[in-house]
Write a protein that holds these residues in place. Structure first.
Motif, short mmCIF file in Angstrom:
data_model
loop_
_atom_site.label_atom_id
_atom_site.label_comp_id
_atom_site.label_asym_id
_atom_site.label_seq_id
_atom_site.Cartn_x
_atom_site.Cartn_y
_atom_site.Cartn_z
N GLY A 184 0.80 -1.22 0.00
CA GLY A 184 0.00 0.00 0.00
C GLY A 184 0.83 1.26 0.00
O GLY A 184 0.31 2.37 -0.09
N GLY A 185 2.12 1.13 0.11
CA GLY A 185 2.99 2.30 0.09
C GLY A 185 4.41 1.89 -0.22
O GLY A 185 4.78 0.72 -0.18
N ILE A 186 5.22 2.90 -0.53
CA ILE A 186 6.62 2.67 -0.87
C ILE A 186 7.47 3.37 0.20
O ILE A 186 7.37 4.59 0.37
CB ILE A 186 6.92 3.23 -2.28
CG1 ILE A 186 5.98 2.56 -3.28
CG2 ILE A 186 8.38 3.01 -2.64
CD1 ILE A 186 5.74 3.35 -4.52
N PRO A 187 8.28 2.61 0.95
CA PRO A 187 9.09 3.23 2.00
C PRO A 187 10.32 3.92 1.43
O PRO A 187 10.96 3.43 0.50
CB PRO A 187 9.49 2.05 2.89
CG PRO A 187 9.48 0.88 1.98
CD PRO A 187 8.42 1.16 0.95
N HIS A 188 10.63 5.08 1.99
CA HIS A 188 11.85 5.82 1.63
C HIS A 188 12.60 6.10 2.92
O HIS A 188 12.17 6.91 3.73
CB HIS A 188 11.51 7.14 0.93
CG HIS A 188 10.80 6.97 -0.38
ND1 HIS A 188 11.43 6.52 -1.51
CD2 HIS A 188 9.51 7.18 -0.72
CE1 HIS A 188 10.56 6.47 -2.50
NE2 HIS A 188 9.38 6.87 -2.04
N GLY A 214 25.24 10.53 7.95
CA GLY A 214 24.59 9.42 7.27
C GLY A 214 23.87 8.45 8.17
O GLY A 214 23.47 7.39 7.72
N GLU A 215 23.69 8.79 9.44
CA GLU A 215 22.97 7.90 10.36
C GLU A 215 21.49 7.84 10.00
O GLU A 215 20.91 8.82 9.55
CB GLU A 215 23.12 8.39 11.80
CG GLU A 215 24.52 8.21 12.36
CD GLU A 215 24.88 6.76 12.55
OE1 GLU A 215 24.03 5.97 13.00
OE2 GLU A 215 26.03 6.41 12.21
N TYR A 216 20.88 6.68 10.24
CA TYR A 216 19.47 6.47 9.94
C TYR A 216 18.62 7.37 10.82
O TYR A 216 18.80 7.43 12.02
CB TYR A 216 19.11 5.01 10.17
CG TYR A 216 17.65 4.70 10.02
CD1 TYR A 216 17.08 4.58 8.77
CD2 TYR A 216 16.85 4.52 11.13
CE1 TYR A 216 15.74 4.29 8.63
CE2 TYR A 216 15.50 4.23 11.00
CZ TYR A 216 14.96 4.12 9.75
OH TYR A 216 13.63 3.84 9.62
N GLU A 217 17.65 8.06 10.21
CA GLU A 217 16.77 8.96 10.93
C GLU A 217 15.33 8.47 10.97
O GLU A 217 14.61 8.74 11.90
CB GLU A 217 16.79 10.35 10.29
CG GLU A 217 18.10 11.08 10.45
CD GLU A 217 18.29 11.65 11.83
OE1 GLU A 217 17.32 12.14 12.43
OE2 GLU A 217 19.42 11.59 12.31
N GLY A 218 14.89 7.76 9.93
CA GLY A 218 13.51 7.31 9.90
C GLY A 218 13.10 6.89 8.50
O GLY A 218 13.93 6.77 7.60
N THR A 219 11.81 6.65 8.34
CA THR A 219 11.26 6.21 7.06
C THR A 219 10.02 7.03 6.75
O THR A 219 9.18 7.22 7.61
CB THR A 219 10.89 4.72 7.12
OG1 THR A 219 12.04 3.97 7.49
CG2 THR A 219 10.38 4.23 5.79
N GLU A 220 9.93 7.52 5.54
CA GLU A 220 8.74 8.19 5.06
C GLU A 220 8.04 7.26 4.08
O GLU A 220 8.68 6.54 3.33
CB GLU A 220 9.10 9.50 4.34
CG GLU A 220 9.59 10.58 5.27
CD GLU A 220 9.86 11.88 4.54
OE1 GLU A 220 9.59 11.95 3.32
OE2 GLU A 220 10.34 12.80 5.19
N TRP A 221 6.70 7.25 4.13
CA TRP A 221 5.91 6.39 3.25
C TRP A 221 5.24 7.24 2.18
O TRP A 221 4.58 8.22 2.48
CB TRP A 221 4.85 5.67 4.06
CG TRP A 221 5.39 4.48 4.77
CD1 TRP A 221 6.01 4.49 5.99
CD2 TRP A 221 5.41 3.15 4.31
NE1 TRP A 221 6.39 3.23 6.32
CE2 TRP A 221 6.04 2.38 5.30
CE3 TRP A 221 4.96 2.53 3.16
CZ2 TRP A 221 6.22 1.01 5.17
CZ3 TRP A 221 5.14 1.16 3.04
CH2 TRP A 221 5.77 0.42 4.04
N GLU A 222 5.42 6.81 0.96
CA GLU A 222 4.71 7.40 -0.18
C GLU A 222 3.56 6.45 -0.52
O GLU A 222 3.79 5.27 -0.78
CB GLU A 222 5.66 7.52 -1.37
CG GLU A 222 5.02 8.02 -2.62
CD GLU A 222 5.98 7.95 -3.80
OE1 GLU A 222 5.49 8.16 -4.92
OE2 GLU A 222 7.17 7.68 -3.62
#
Length: 96
Positions: free
Chosen positions: A33-37, A45-53
């Motif tokens: 239902g969505g594409i994670p970015h 360059g540390e991981y901060e989170g995920t946005e969903w399109e």
């Protein structure tokens, strides 16, 4: 084409809702239902989170079909430590 399903929700109140389901054969989102970015901090360059399109195969609308009643106070579970069957709600005693 919409794929409808009935689902139970608890927020803001217990209710049965009618909602859309993503297409399971969608090539863009693989039925999620969505594409994670993933994104990271641009300094180190540390991981901060995920946005969903959201994918076009799915709409995020909901229609409340039936509000569910609250349980009466005398039916609600109480965990005050005085339960005869133990803290987890299960007994280790044989039934007879």
């Amino acid at each position: 084409m919409m794929r409808l399903r009935i689902q139970r929700t608890a927020l803001p109140r217990n209710a049965l809702i009618l909602t859309d389901t993503p297409r399971p054969d969608c090539r863009d989102c693989d039925g999620v239902g969505g594409i994670p970015h993933d994104y990271g901090n641009h300094y180190d360059g540390e991981y901060e989170g995920t946005e969903w399109e959201l994918c076009p195969c799915w709409t995020e609308w909901r229609i409340v079909l039936l509000p569910l009643p609250h349980r009466p106070r005398w039916l609600r579970r109480r965990d005050n430590g005085r339960a005869p069957w133990g803290p987890g709600g299960y007994s280790d005693e044989p039934p007879f």
